[in-house]
Design an enzyme around this catalytic site. Sequence first.
Site, short mmCIF file in Angstrom:
data_model
loop_
_atom_site.label_atom_id
_atom_site.label_comp_id
_atom_site.label_asym_id
_atom_site.label_seq_id
_atom_site.Cartn_x
_atom_site.Cartn_y
_atom_site.Cartn_z
N HIS A 1 -13.64 -2.05 -1.24
CA HIS A 1 -12.53 -1.50 -0.21
C HIS A 1 -13.03 -2.35 0.93
O HIS A 1 -12.65 -1.94 2.19
CB HIS A 1 -12.86 -0.04 0.13
CG HIS A 1 -11.21 0.52 0.20
ND1 HIS A 1 -10.67 1.08 -0.71
CD2 HIS A 1 -10.62 0.40 1.41
CE1 HIS A 1 -9.44 1.24 -0.20
NE2 HIS A 1 -9.44 1.04 1.11
N SER B 1 0.72 -1.22 -0.05
CA SER B 1 -0.02 0.08 0.08
C SER B 1 0.98 1.39 0.11
O SER B 1 2.15 1.39 0.68
CB SER B 1 -0.81 0.02 1.34
OG SER B 1 -1.48 1.24 1.37
N TYR C 1 -2.24 5.67 -4.52
CA TYR C 1 -3.37 6.52 -4.01
C TYR C 1 -2.84 7.79 -4.74
O TYR C 1 -1.72 8.32 -4.59
CB TYR C 1 -3.49 6.90 -2.46
CG TYR C 1 -4.32 5.68 -1.65
CD1 TYR C 1 -5.47 5.42 -2.23
CD2 TYR C 1 -3.71 5.13 -0.36
CE1 TYR C 1 -6.21 4.47 -1.42
CE2 TYR C 1 -4.51 4.21 0.33
CZ TYR C 1 -5.93 3.85 -0.41
OH TYR C 1 -6.57 3.06 0.46
N LYS D 1 -8.62 -0.50 -9.06
CA LYS D 1 -9.35 -1.32 -8.03
C LYS D 1 -10.27 -0.30 -7.50
O LYS D 1 -10.18 0.93 -7.34
CB LYS D 1 -8.09 -1.24 -6.94
CG LYS D 1 -8.73 -1.90 -5.74
CD LYS D 1 -7.54 -2.25 -4.62
CE LYS D 1 -8.17 -2.96 -3.59
NZ LYS D 1 -8.25 -1.66 -2.29
N THR E 1 -5.72 2.71 -6.79
CA THR E 1 -7.09 2.73 -6.09
C THR E 1 -7.94 3.84 -6.31
O THR E 1 -7.56 4.76 -5.99
CB THR E 1 -6.98 2.43 -4.60
OG1 THR E 1 -6.11 1.21 -4.45
CG2 THR E 1 -8.17 2.33 -3.76
C1 LIG Z 1 -6.87 -2.52 7.35
C2 LIG Z 1 -7.13 -2.47 5.98
C3 LIG Z 1 -6.17 -1.54 5.19
C4 LIG Z 1 -6.51 -1.22 4.03
N1 LIG Z 1 -5.84 -0.28 3.36
C5 LIG Z 1 -6.00 -0.10 1.97
C6 LIG Z 1 -4.97 0.59 1.24
O1 LIG Z 1 -4.14 1.22 1.80
N2 LIG Z 1 -5.16 0.60 0.09
C7 LIG Z 1 -6.17 -0.04 -0.86
O2 LIG Z 1 -6.27 0.09 -2.02
N3 LIG Z 1 -6.97 -0.72 -0.15
C8 LIG Z 1 -6.74 -0.69 1.29
N4 LIG Z 1 -7.58 -1.86 1.95
C9 LIG Z 1 -8.78 -2.68 1.11
C10 LIG Z 1 -8.21 -3.98 0.67
O3 LIG Z 1 -7.05 -3.69 -0.37
C11 LIG Z 1 -9.08 -4.87 0.06
O4 LIG Z 1 -9.70 -3.99 -0.74
C12 LIG Z 1 -10.05 -5.42 1.24
O5 LIG Z 1 -9.31 -5.60 2.44
C13 LIG Z 1 -10.62 -6.47 0.84
O6 LIG Z 1 -11.72 -7.23 1.49
P1 LIG Z 1 -11.32 -8.17 2.82
O7 LIG Z 1 -10.54 -7.65 3.91
O8 LIG Z 1 -12.67 -8.82 3.21
O9 LIG Z 1 -10.47 -9.41 1.97
C14 LIG Z 1 -7.51 -1.98 3.54
C15 LIG Z 1 -8.32 -2.91 4.05
C16 LIG Z 1 -8.00 -3.18 5.24
C17 LIG Z 1 -8.91 -4.36 5.91
#
Ligand SMILES: Cc1cc2nc3c(=O)[nH]c(=O)nc-3n(C[C@H](O)[C@H](O)[C@H](O)COP(=O)(O)O)c2cc1C
Length: 384
Positions: free
Chosen positions: A276, A107, A130, A252, A156
Site C-alpha cells: 500500500h 478507488s 474496499y 491487491k 484491496t
Molecule cells: C494518496 C494515496 C491514496 C491511496 N488510496 C488507495 C485506495 O483508495 N485504495 C487502494 O487500494 N490503494 C490506495 N493507495 C495505495 C496505492 O494503490 C498503491 O498501492 C501505492 O500508491 C503504490 O505505491 P507508490 O505510491 O509508491 O507507487 C493509495 C496510495 C496513495 C499514495
Amino acid sequence: MTVITCIEDLRRLAQRRVPRMFYDYADSGAWTESTYRANEQDFQPIRLRQRVAVPMEPRSTRTTMVGQPVAMPVALAPTGLTGMQHADGEILAARAARAFGVPFTLSTMSICSIEDVAEHAGRGFWFQLYVMRDRDFVARLIDRAKAAGCGALVLTLDLQILGQRHKDLKNGLSAPPKPTLANLINLATKPRWCWNMLRTPRRQFGNIVGHVKGVDDMSSLSAWTQQQFDPTLNWRDVEWIKNRWGGKLILKGIMDPIDARLAVQSGADAIVVSNHGGRQLDGAESAIRALPRIVDAVGGQIEIHMDSGIRSGQDVLKARALGARGTYIGRAFLYGLGAMGEAGVTKALQIIHRELELTMAFTGHTDIETVDRSVLVEGTYPTA
Ligand SMILES: Cc1cc2nc3c(=O)[nH]c(=O)nc-3n(C[C@H](O)[C@H](O)[C@H](O)COP(=O)(O)O)c2cc1C
C-alpha cells in the site's frame, strides 16, 4: 519555469501547487515511514547489465495485464481523494490513461463517482473495491462497476484497519478541507487549485454520498467511513465478491507466500504484491524485495503484479525482470496530477515510458516480453 524531465520534478511542482493537507496525504507513509522509504530505496542496489552492438530498434513496450492489451506494463493505482489533488482529478487521470493506453483504477474512496468517470472519461477503467461492513453497499458498488463497464475489479485486502499517518492527523485531513484559519492561510497560497475547485461540484466522496441512506454531508460521511471498514474480511468474502463480479479479479496487498497461495486457491486472475505504498504496516518489507519470494511460491499459477515505490521506467523494468507482469504507479501519477492536471498525468506516463524503453535498449532488448532476470547483475537483486 524548470523543464520537467523526471517524476521528482513533478513532485516538487505538486508540492507548490497542492494544499498542504492533500500533498502530505499523498507524500507520506505510516508511522516512521521506514517502509515508505524502503520501497523506493530497495530498487537502487539492483544493477542492470549493459549490452552493446545488439539490435535496438524498433522497440515495443506493449504487453497485457489480465489479458488486456496495455501500451506498457504500468497501470494507474487506485488512490483515494484523487479529486483533491486537482479538481476532477479522477476524470482527468482516467482520460490521460486512456489516451496513453494504460489502465486507470478508480478507488472506492474517489471524489468523482464510478458513473461520472464512465460518462466523462469513457468505460473500461478498472474499479478498486474496499469491503465495508454494509455488504448491501458493497454489492451495489460491484453492480455499479459492472454497469459502468469496468474492465477489472481490484479487491484491496490490506486496509481493513487504517494505518496511522501522523501528518494526516495533524493536518486534520478532510474533503473538502474545513475552513480553519490554518487551512485558509494555506489555501490562499494555492490560487490555481482553489479556482479549479470552485468551478467543480465534485468535492465529496462521489461513490458514497447519495448512495448510502443517511450519508449526505461531511459529518455523517466521516462517521460512516470510520466504522465501515470491515476487520472480519476473509477468503469467503473474496469468493462471494468473485461470484458477484464475474469478471477479471485482481487481489491487491499480498506480501506473503502463504497469502499468495490462498489467492491462487481463490481463483483470482492476478495478485498485486503491494504494501500500500508504505501507508499501512510500517516495518513491512519493501514490495520489490518481497516480489521474488511470491514469484517463487506461485509464479506460473497466477498473474503477478506489483506496486509500491515505482518512480521511474527503470523501476518498472526491474520489477518486470523479477517476475511482475504488470506494475502500478500511485504517487508518480498523483504528483503529475497535482502539478499540471491531465497534462501532468500524461507527462508522468511519458517520462516512465521513455525511461523504460531507453533502458530496454541499453540492456539489449527491443521487446518487453523478452525481458527477464538476465538483465540484472547477479548478486545485486533480491532472491527467494
Ligand atoms: C494518496 C494515496 C491514496 C491511496 N488510496 C488507495 C485506495 O483508495 N485504495 C487502494 O487500494 N490503494 C490506495 N493507495 C495505495 C496505492 O494503490 C498503491 O498501492 C501505492 O500508491 C503504490 O505505491 P507508490 O505510491 O509508491 O507507487 C493509495 C496510495 C496513495 C499514495
